[in-house]
Motif scaffolding. Structure first.
Motif, PDB file in Angstrom:
ATOM      1  N   LYS A   1      44.196  43.092  41.580  1.00  0.00           N
ATOM      2  CA  LYS A   1      44.886  42.465  42.696  1.00  0.00           C
ATOM      3  C   LYS A   1      44.601  43.211  44.000  1.00  0.00           C
ATOM      4  O   LYS A   1      44.323  42.596  45.035  1.00  0.00           O
ATOM      5  N   THR A   2      44.661  44.539  43.943  1.00  0.00           N
ATOM      6  CA  THR A   2      44.366  45.343  45.126  1.00  0.00           C
ATOM      7  C   THR A   2      42.945  45.089  45.609  1.00  0.00           C
ATOM      8  O   THR A   2      42.699  44.894  46.808  1.00  0.00           O
ATOM      9  N   VAL A   3      41.990  45.081  44.676  1.00  0.00           N
ATOM     10  CA  VAL A   3      40.594  44.871  45.032  1.00  0.00           C
ATOM     11  C   VAL A   3      40.389  43.500  45.673  1.00  0.00           C
ATOM     12  O   VAL A   3      39.690  43.375  46.694  1.00  0.00           O
ATOM     13  N   ALA A   4      41.000  42.463  45.107  1.00  0.00           N
ATOM     14  CA  ALA A   4      40.856  41.120  45.656  1.00  0.00           C
ATOM     15  C   ALA A   4      41.384  41.057  47.089  1.00  0.00           C
ATOM     16  O   ALA A   4      40.775  40.412  47.960  1.00  0.00           O
ATOM     17  N   ILE A   5      42.493  41.728  47.345  1.00  0.00           N
ATOM     18  CA  ILE A   5      43.095  41.718  48.679  1.00  0.00           C
ATOM     19  C   ILE A   5      42.259  42.531  49.666  1.00  0.00           C
ATOM     20  O   ILE A   5      41.981  42.085  50.792  1.00  0.00           O
TER      21      ILE A   5
ATOM     22  N   PRO B   1      41.089  50.846  46.847  1.00  0.00           N
ATOM     23  CA  PRO B   1      39.946  50.341  46.078  1.00  0.00           C
ATOM     24  C   PRO B   1      39.557  48.935  46.499  1.00  0.00           C
ATOM     25  O   PRO B   1      40.410  48.057  46.640  1.00  0.00           O
ATOM     26  N   GLY B   2      38.269  48.753  46.754  1.00  0.00           N
ATOM     27  CA  GLY B   2      37.767  47.444  47.138  1.00  0.00           C
ATOM     28  C   GLY B   2      37.548  47.284  48.627  1.00  0.00           C
ATOM     29  O   GLY B   2      36.876  46.352  49.061  1.00  0.00           O
ATOM     30  N   PHE B   3      38.086  48.216  49.431  1.00  0.00           N
ATOM     31  CA  PHE B   3      37.925  48.081  50.882  1.00  0.00           C
ATOM     32  C   PHE B   3      36.481  48.371  51.288  1.00  0.00           C
ATOM     33  O   PHE B   3      35.970  47.792  52.235  1.00  0.00           O
ATOM     34  N   SER B   4      35.841  49.269  50.578  1.00  0.00           N
ATOM     35  CA  SER B   4      34.458  49.687  50.820  1.00  0.00           C
ATOM     36  C   SER B   4      34.389  50.784  51.860  1.00  0.00           C
ATOM     37  O   SER B   4      34.685  50.573  53.042  1.00  0.00           O
TER      38      SER B   4
ATOM     39  N   ALA C   1      35.900  38.049  46.415  1.00  0.00           N
ATOM     40  CA  ALA C   1      37.353  38.122  46.212  1.00  0.00           C
ATOM     41  C   ALA C   1      37.845  36.917  45.421  1.00  0.00           C
ATOM     42  O   ALA C   1      38.686  37.038  44.529  1.00  0.00           O
ATOM     43  N   ILE C   2      37.308  35.748  45.749  1.00  0.00           N
ATOM     44  CA  ILE C   2      37.666  34.532  45.007  1.00  0.00           C
ATOM     45  C   ILE C   2      37.227  34.648  43.552  1.00  0.00           C
ATOM     46  O   ILE C   2      37.966  34.273  42.626  1.00  0.00           O
ATOM     47  N   ALA C   3      36.015  35.211  43.338  1.00  0.00           N
ATOM     48  CA  ALA C   3      35.498  35.373  41.982  1.00  0.00           C
ATOM     49  C   ALA C   3      36.372  36.335  41.181  1.00  0.00           C
ATOM     50  O   ALA C   3      36.684  36.092  39.991  1.00  0.00           O
ATOM     51  N   VAL C   4      36.753  37.462  41.809  1.00  0.00           N
ATOM     52  CA  VAL C   4      37.624  38.433  41.135  1.00  0.00           C
ATOM     53  C   VAL C   4      38.941  37.785  40.756  1.00  0.00           C
ATOM     54  O   VAL C   4      39.446  37.931  39.636  1.00  0.00           O
ATOM     55  N   TRP C   5      39.513  37.046  41.688  1.00  0.00           N
ATOM     56  CA  TRP C   5      40.802  36.395  41.447  1.00  0.00           C
ATOM     57  C   TRP C   5      40.685  35.356  40.335  1.00  0.00           C
ATOM     58  O   TRP C   5      41.536  35.295  39.434  1.00  0.00           O
ATOM     59  N   ALA C   6      39.611  34.573  40.342  1.00  0.00           N
ATOM     60  CA  ALA C   6      39.459  33.494  39.367  1.00  0.00           C
ATOM     61  C   ALA C   6      39.168  34.015  37.958  1.00  0.00           C
ATOM     62  O   ALA C   6      39.672  33.474  36.968  1.00  0.00           O
TER      63      ALA C   6
END
Length: 259
Positions: free
Chosen positions: A107-111, A156-159, A251-256
């Protein structure tokens, strides 16, 4: 699928994404889930292949890294790197366990993929005069400011590269200078962070996994070298916005796939 094939795939993903502003963490999480490679050993493996990517920077920028220790009157030196490291080092040490235990989630990564993309688009759209056209023109104030932006990568995920390159652009560096400074700051930052994680993960290491880890390390090293050279050429042509759009798609792919 054999673990060595998984190691090659993960190494390719790490090498391609570590220095691009697209979040290597998001890609590794997604790839690990798809390959069913999510054990404690997998987490340690990801740390090792990150070191492979860092070695690529050391090789490509070896002379520049050595020159940091000359402390020239004018030009980039080690103090610039230290100044840029200070904010993230302090926050990273204070909140390391919280980041690993609480923030490391899909969830954190997707956001943060989305938030990082927004920052990158904002950096491109905002009018900003370029005051530093090469590494030797970066000021200590800019270095510290980029260091503050680097703190965003603790999520995590911000890069890390996305945050520091966007920050550099907003603070008056051109794209190439921001990217190269991001690469140089990454060397001590990632060695320190990976070293700390390896120490804490020592009980998951086994001599039987040497081949697996070495395969991933070498793959990440080779691919990262090619990716860095390609990225600098691509960045000069397309800037950050296409990478931001890609982050939204990821992000959409991670969420899906993972929720």
């Amino acid at each position: 699928m054999s673990e060595h094939i998984i190691a090659i795939i993960m190494g390719i993903v790490e090498g391609l994404t570590e220095f691009l502003p697209v979040s290597s963490t998001g890609h590794l999480i997604l790839t690990g889930e798809l390959l069913n490679f999510t054990s404690e050993k997998a987490k340690t493996f990801e740390i090792v292949i990150q070191l492979g990517s860092i070695c690529a920077v050391i090789v490509l920028y070896f002379k520049r890294l050595l020159s940091l220790f000359t402390f020239k009157k004018n030009g980039l030196n080690l103090l610039h790197i230290i100044v840029a490291m200070i904010p993230a080092v302090i926050l990273g040490l204070l909140f390391h366990d919280f980041i690993k235990d609480v923030l490391f989630s899909y969830k954190t990564v997707a956001i943060t993929l989305v938030l990082g993309g927004i920052l990158m688009i904002y950096a491109e759209k905002k009018k900003h005069p370029v005051t530093s056209e090469n590494l030797d023109q970066i000021t200590y104030k800019q270095a510290f400011g980029i260091g503050l932006f680097q703190c965003l990568a603790l999520f995590p995920g911000f890069s890390r590269s996305g945050a520091t390159i966007a920050g550099g652009i907003l603070l008056g560096t051109n794209h190439k200078t921001a990217a190269e400074f991001s690469f140089l700051v990454a060397v001590p930052m990632m060695i320190a962070a990976s070293g700390l994680d390896l120490i804490k993960s020592a009980d998951t290491l086994s001599a039987n996994d040497t081949g697996l880890f070495l395969t991933g390390f070498i793959t990440a090293f080779i691919v990262a070298m090619m990716a860095i050279v390609f990225f600098l050429k691509l960045l000069a042509k397309v800037k950050l916005t296409p990478f931001a759009i890609y982050r939204f798609v990821l992000a959409i792919a991670v969420w899906a796939l993972l929720f």
